[in-house]
Write an enzyme that holds these catalytic residues in place. Structure first.
Site, mmCIF file in Angstrom:
data_model
loop_
_atom_site.group_PDB
_atom_site.id
_atom_site.type_symbol
_atom_site.label_atom_id
_atom_site.label_comp_id
_atom_site.label_asym_id
_atom_site.label_seq_id
_atom_site.Cartn_x
_atom_site.Cartn_y
_atom_site.Cartn_z
ATOM 1 N N LYS A 15 -8.867 63.803 24.910
ATOM 2 C CA LYS A 15 -10.276 64.155 25.209
ATOM 3 C C LYS A 15 -10.516 64.044 26.714
ATOM 4 O O LYS A 15 -9.799 63.334 27.433
ATOM 5 C CB LYS A 15 -11.241 63.232 24.463
ATOM 6 C CG LYS A 15 -11.115 61.718 24.742
ATOM 7 C CD LYS A 15 -11.842 61.216 25.971
ATOM 8 C CE LYS A 15 -11.647 59.733 26.201
ATOM 9 N NZ LYS A 15 -12.062 59.272 27.532
ATOM 10 N N ASP A 135 -13.509 55.093 21.198
ATOM 11 C CA ASP A 135 -13.322 56.544 21.260
ATOM 12 C C ASP A 135 -12.714 57.127 19.977
ATOM 13 O O ASP A 135 -12.571 58.351 19.861
ATOM 14 C CB ASP A 135 -12.398 56.919 22.438
ATOM 15 C CG ASP A 135 -13.103 56.762 23.777
ATOM 16 O OD1 ASP A 135 -14.354 56.822 23.800
ATOM 17 O OD2 ASP A 135 -12.400 56.587 24.783
HETATM 18 O O1 C5P Z 1 -12.880 50.091 22.273
HETATM 19 P P1 C5P Z 1 -11.767 50.142 23.271
HETATM 20 O O2 C5P Z 1 -10.595 49.308 22.861
HETATM 21 O O3 C5P Z 1 -11.386 51.514 23.663
HETATM 22 O O4 C5P Z 1 -12.363 49.477 24.583
HETATM 23 C C1 C5P Z 1 -11.565 48.822 25.540
HETATM 24 C C2 C5P Z 1 -12.449 47.951 26.390
HETATM 25 O O5 C5P Z 1 -13.278 48.753 27.230
HETATM 26 C C3 C5P Z 1 -13.417 47.072 25.621
HETATM 27 O O6 C5P Z 1 -12.813 45.866 25.258
HETATM 28 C C4 C5P Z 1 -14.528 46.868 26.642
HETATM 29 O O7 C5P Z 1 -14.175 45.870 27.569
HETATM 30 C C5 C5P Z 1 -14.555 48.189 27.389
HETATM 31 N N1 C5P Z 1 -15.576 49.117 26.859
HETATM 32 C C6 C5P Z 1 -16.918 48.864 27.135
HETATM 33 N N2 C5P Z 1 -17.876 49.719 26.637
HETATM 34 C C7 C5P Z 1 -17.523 50.801 25.912
HETATM 35 C C8 C5P Z 1 -16.159 51.086 25.651
HETATM 36 C C9 C5P Z 1 -15.221 50.218 26.140
HETATM 37 O O8 C5P Z 1 -17.258 47.895 27.801
HETATM 38 N N3 C5P Z 1 -18.475 51.611 25.454
#
Ligand code: C5P
Length: 280
Positions: A15, A135
């Protein structure tokens, strides 16, 4: 190990974030976002086959972390099924790029397991996706969406055909590290206007209004991001921006040929690929 001859194959599409605004910080540590996201033709390929055992095994042509999203997605899904699978992945999407590679793989695994076992409702499947990463629900939905919340509240939009050149240097960006460094408030995109441009398929306006609130902090970590963005513009891109938490940058071009021509200026990049947006 004994394998069932039947093997499911699925493409896991990357993406890009055409806009990304950070609208607030939540008490759970995540950030509230508003982002127009689009699936692109760059993809990994995943093969899933049933095994005789209850074990989940993952084989990849590129080293993956032990607790990778492919394994986590399969484990979560198969808790209700009680079967094992062998999963093979051919990786093309670079990691620490902001292209959602790990999320795309998890989404593809959940989708293909659902095809095989039908053990969850559509809502439950999206909830499993959110447990793996912010995501993942978008990657399961695909196409073009406005993503809100932490990225999981999705409003589908009209797909826009775009010719892209995606480039990335050696250095990646760690998403949690980058989010921990940003200081709010940050400038936000005019999402309403942007969605109008998307709806009208106004490529010139889309290219002009690309925006990523995480970009300037990411450039502090990886200056190459700014250099590649500038170079994409010099090479004829109508607009260029970092995707997600970086470090990949993409440019929008008038044609696939112009994107191919521009690619020649990125022989020093560890990743440079001409691709297109894709619809669901
Ligand atoms: O959910 P994912 O593992 O992709 O997110 C990785 C990190 O990115 C999360 O632990 C968080 O610290 C940060 N994040 C965030 N806000 C979001 C997506 C991700 O702070 N909307």
């Amino acid at each position: 190990m004994e394998y069932n001859i039947h093997m499911e194959r699925i493409s896991a599409y990357a993406k890009i974030n055409l806009t990304l605004s950070v609208t607030g910080k939540r008490s759970d540590g995540y950030h509230d976002l508003e982002s127009v996201m689009h699936s692109i033709s760059l993809h990994d390929v995943i093969y899933v086959s049933r095994t005789g055992s209850k074990e989940i095994t993952v084989e990849s042509d590129v080293a993956l972390p032990e607790n990778n999203t492919i394994y986590r997605a399969a484990k979560l899904y198969l808790e209700r099924v009680g079967c094992g699978v062998h999963i093979k992945v051919n990786k093309k999407i670079p990691s620490e790029a902001g292209l959602g590679g790990a999320s795309a793989d998890a989404a593809a695994v959940l989708t293909v397991l659902q095809r095989m076992y039908k053990a969850y409702s559509k809502d439950e499947l999206f909830k499993l996706g959110k447990q793996i990463g912010a995501d993942v629900p978008f990657c399961m939905m695909g196409g073009c969406c406005l993503a809100q919340g932490i990225g999981e509240i999705l409003t589908p939009q009209k797909c826009v055909p775009l010719n892209l050149l995606v480039v990335k240097g050696k250095e990646g960006v760690s998403t949690p590290k980058l989010f921990s460094k940003i200081k709010l408030p940050l400038k936000c995109a005019n999402t309403e206007n942007f969605l109008e441009a998307v709806n009208e398929r106004n490529v010139g306006e889309i290219a002009r209004e690309l925006y990523n609130a995480l970009e300037s902090e990411a450039v502090n970590e990886v200056p190459k991001i700014a250099e590649y963005k500038q170079r994409l513009i010099e090479q004829g891109a109508l607009g260029a921006v970092m995707t997600g938490s970086g470090s990949a940058v993409f440019g929008i071009f008038e044609s696939c040929e112009k994107a191919e021509e521009a690619k020649k200026a990125f022989s020093d990049a560890c990743f440079a690929e001409v691709c297109k947006t894709v619809c669901k």
